[in-house]
Design a protein around this motif. Sequence first.
Motif, PDB file in Angstrom:
ATOM      1  N   GLY A 100       0.893  -1.234  -0.559  1.00 57.76           N
ATOM      2  CA  GLY A 100       0.021   0.199  -0.015  1.00 57.76           C
ATOM      3  C   GLY A 100       0.825   1.077   0.218  1.00 57.76           C
ATOM      4  N   GLY A 101       0.017   2.442  -0.336  1.00 57.73           N
ATOM      5  CA  GLY A 101       0.823   4.256   0.346  1.00 57.73           C
ATOM      6  C   GLY A 101       1.157   4.097  -1.493  1.00 57.73           C
ATOM      7  N   ALA A 102       0.723   3.617  -2.535  1.00 60.64           N
ATOM      8  CA  ALA A 102       1.461   4.187  -3.593  1.00 60.64           C
ATOM      9  C   ALA A 102       0.135   4.672  -4.846  1.00 60.64           C
ATOM     10  N   GLY A 103       0.564   4.877  -6.027  1.00 62.72           N
ATOM     11  CA  GLY A 103      -0.308   5.169  -6.747  1.00 62.72           C
ATOM     12  C   GLY A 103      -1.968   6.423  -6.609  1.00 62.72           C
ATOM     13  N   THR A 104      -2.676   6.740  -7.671  1.00 60.67           N
ATOM     14  CA  THR A 104      -3.822   7.007  -7.919  1.00 60.67           C
ATOM     15  C   THR A 104      -4.761   7.338  -6.324  1.00 60.67           C
ATOM     16  N   LYS A 128      -4.783   7.410  13.199  1.00 59.97           N
ATOM     17  CA  LYS A 128      -6.009   6.474  13.194  1.00 59.97           C
ATOM     18  C   LYS A 128      -7.352   6.571  11.759  1.00 59.97           C
ATOM     19  N   MET A 129      -8.362   7.220  12.894  1.00 59.89           N
ATOM     20  CA  MET A 129      -9.765   8.148  12.619  1.00 59.89           C
ATOM     21  C   MET A 129      -9.487   8.320  11.094  1.00 59.89           C
ATOM     22  N   ILE A 130      -8.384   8.985  10.645  1.00 53.54           N
ATOM     23  CA  ILE A 130      -8.207   9.597   9.701  1.00 53.54           C
ATOM     24  C   ILE A 130      -8.020   8.803   8.691  1.00 53.54           C
ATOM     25  N   SER A 131      -7.432   7.636   8.975  1.00 54.29           N
ATOM     26  CA  SER A 131      -6.787   6.487   8.134  1.00 54.29           C
ATOM     27  C   SER A 131      -8.562   5.881   7.747  1.00 54.29           C
ATOM     28  N   THR A 132      -9.090   5.137   8.865  1.00 59.77           N
ATOM     29  CA  THR A 132     -10.005   4.250   9.570  1.00 59.77           C
ATOM     30  C   THR A 132     -11.340   5.357   7.848  1.00 59.77           C
ATOM     31  N   ASN A 133     -11.120   6.038   7.867  1.00 60.88           N
ATOM     32  CA  ASN A 133     -11.871   7.355   7.204  1.00 60.88           C
ATOM     33  C   ASN A 133     -11.792   7.351   5.863  1.00 60.88           C
ATOM     34  N   PHE A 134     -10.402   7.533   5.763  1.00 63.74           N
ATOM     35  CA  PHE A 134     -10.577   7.807   4.184  1.00 63.74           C
ATOM     36  C   PHE A 134      -9.210   7.031   3.475  1.00 63.74           C
ATOM     37  N   GLY A 135      -8.145   6.304   4.622  1.00 63.68           N
ATOM     38  CA  GLY A 135      -6.811   5.655   3.515  1.00 63.68           C
ATOM     39  C   GLY A 135      -7.445   4.656   2.729  1.00 63.68           C
ATOM     40  N   ASP A 136      -6.478   4.896   1.531  1.00 67.12           N
ATOM     41  CA  ASP A 136      -6.240   4.061   0.632  1.00 67.12           C
ATOM     42  C   ASP A 136      -8.057   3.830  -0.180  1.00 67.12           C
ATOM     43  N   ARG A 137      -8.179   5.718  -0.310  1.00 68.73           N
ATOM     44  CA  ARG A 137      -9.520   5.421  -1.545  1.00 68.73           C
ATOM     45  C   ARG A 137      -9.123   6.027  -2.866  1.00 68.73           C
ATOM     46  N   ASP A 138      -9.754   5.121  -3.630  1.00 70.30           N
ATOM     47  CA  ASP A 138      -9.111   5.694  -5.080  1.00 70.30           C
ATOM     48  C   ASP A 138      -9.798   7.084  -5.109  1.00 70.30           C
ATOM     49  N   MET A 139      -8.535   7.784  -5.467  1.00 70.41           N
ATOM     50  CA  MET A 139      -8.888   8.546  -6.630  1.00 70.41           C
ATOM     51  C   MET A 139      -8.221   9.803  -8.007  1.00 70.41           C
ATOM     52  N   PRO A 140      -8.277  10.628  -8.157  1.00 71.27           N
ATOM     53  CA  PRO A 140      -7.492  11.060  -9.575  1.00 71.27           C
ATOM     54  C   PRO A 140      -6.145  10.741  -9.635  1.00 71.27           C
ATOM     55  N   ASN A 141      -5.280  11.482  -8.205  1.00 72.57           N
ATOM     56  CA  ASN A 141      -4.561  11.495  -9.340  1.00 72.57           C
ATOM     57  C   ASN A 141      -3.746  11.169  -7.189  1.00 72.57           C
ATOM     58  N   LYS A 142      -2.407  11.365  -7.057  1.00 70.90           N
ATOM     59  CA  LYS A 142      -1.945  11.261  -5.390  1.00 70.90           C
ATOM     60  C   LYS A 142      -2.364  11.843  -4.620  1.00 70.90           C
ATOM     61  N   PHE A 143      -2.859  11.685  -3.744  1.00 69.76           N
ATOM     62  CA  PHE A 143      -3.807  12.780  -2.400  1.00 69.76           C
ATOM     63  C   PHE A 143      -2.860  12.495  -1.180  1.00 69.76           C
ATOM     64  N   THR A 144      -2.309  13.582  -0.697  1.00 70.77           N
ATOM     65  CA  THR A 144      -1.637  13.257   0.410  1.00 70.77           C
ATOM     66  C   THR A 144      -2.412  14.118   1.538  1.00 70.77           C
ATOM     67  N   ILE A 145      -2.393  13.581   2.333  1.00 73.71           N
ATOM     68  CA  ILE A 145      -3.407  14.097   4.365  1.00 73.71           C
ATOM     69  C   ILE A 145      -1.787  14.119   4.949  1.00 73.71           C
ATOM     70  N   SER A 146      -1.981  14.895   5.669  1.00 75.59           N
ATOM     71  CA  SER A 146      -0.439  14.835   6.707  1.00 75.59           C
ATOM     72  C   SER A 146      -1.092  16.053   8.028  1.00 75.59           C
ATOM     73  N   PHE A 147      -0.487  15.325   9.304  1.00 73.74           N
ATOM     74  CA  PHE A 147      -1.284  15.681  10.450  1.00 73.74           C
ATOM     75  C   PHE A 147      -0.165  16.300  11.562  1.00 73.74           C
TER      76      PHE A 147
END
Length: 299
Positions: A100-104, A128-147
């Motif tokens: 995991g952790g690559a691609g769009t 963990k809360m953010i990842s549980t809700n949004f982690g690995d979701r398919d997107m139009p391009n790479k998408f990064t969330i940093s906290f």
Amino acid sequence: MDEKASGFSLEMPKVGVIRGVKAKDVELVGGKVVNLRICARPYSNIYSVTQLRAIKTVSEQYGSGKVHLSPRHNFEIPEIRNKRIDDTLKLLYVAGLFPGGAGTSVRNIFTCPDWCSQSVLPTQEIGKMISTNFGDRDMPNKFTISFAGCVNGCSRPHNADVGIIAVGKVKVAKGNCADQCNKCVEVCPRQAIEKNGGKVLLKEKNCNFCGKCVKACPQNILTFASTGFKVMIGGKEGASVAFGSVIADFVKDFELLEIIENVLQKYQEKAKFRPASQKKKERLTEVIERLGLESFLAD
Ligand code: SF4
Ligand code: SF4
Ligand code: SF4
């Protein structure tokens, strides 16, 4: 161990179907070896000793003895013999590690470690809360969330598609302090605190809500009146760098999740192919540049 003889059976995760993670996480090099990028699920970017042992074993037995820790805290194990990929995945899977952790897709959420003394809110729990809700979701391009746990921003929220910073409003108990330690004045990076005899004066317009004075106060005279999240969108690292724009301040957990969901949906709806490509869609920052922030956020 012989699985059949031991009665042990494991449903093998297949590359391409694990929690929506795609084969893009496994890069075939010359048909003989694969480079594998992995992350912990459920989310953590703190790896246990057991997980590190599994990575070591895989790298030594099936790979080249090398590993790399990516900027978003994924481990990359290069040059695993293609024939041993099933053994590799099985060993990692048992340790809670997955490709995991690559691609769009929404990449590994990048957070601060739990134990940083400057943290205003618990970073791994929120990651963990953010990842549980949004982690690995398919997107139009790479998408990064940093906290980041405080305004220091060590996890680089300013340059993420969605950057989140924990912030804290300070209050002074009873408005005064007889102690002369002056630590609050010394640690404040913005000259937002003055000590006048027994009075502690806060100048909120100078304050960046970093919480350093609260952490430094030995008498608990300074505490947080409230804590929350600052949210920025449209930041980016790479060949062209962009800083995110602030769209919310001092929001709470549920509001934060709603804001992220809204941004992800708008990005999915509004991203177009780049002018010179029918394969690559725009990054969030490009969509915002094309439409303007207000139009991007509008329905
Ligand atoms: S951003 Fe703040 S909480 Fe996070 S590691 Fe840096 S100093 Fe610690
Ligand atoms: S929160 Fe930070 S900037 Fe604000 S008064 Fe305290 S130390 Fe100064
Ligand atoms: S750090 Fe706390 S105890 Fe020390 S002077 Fe400031 S308010 Fe008083």
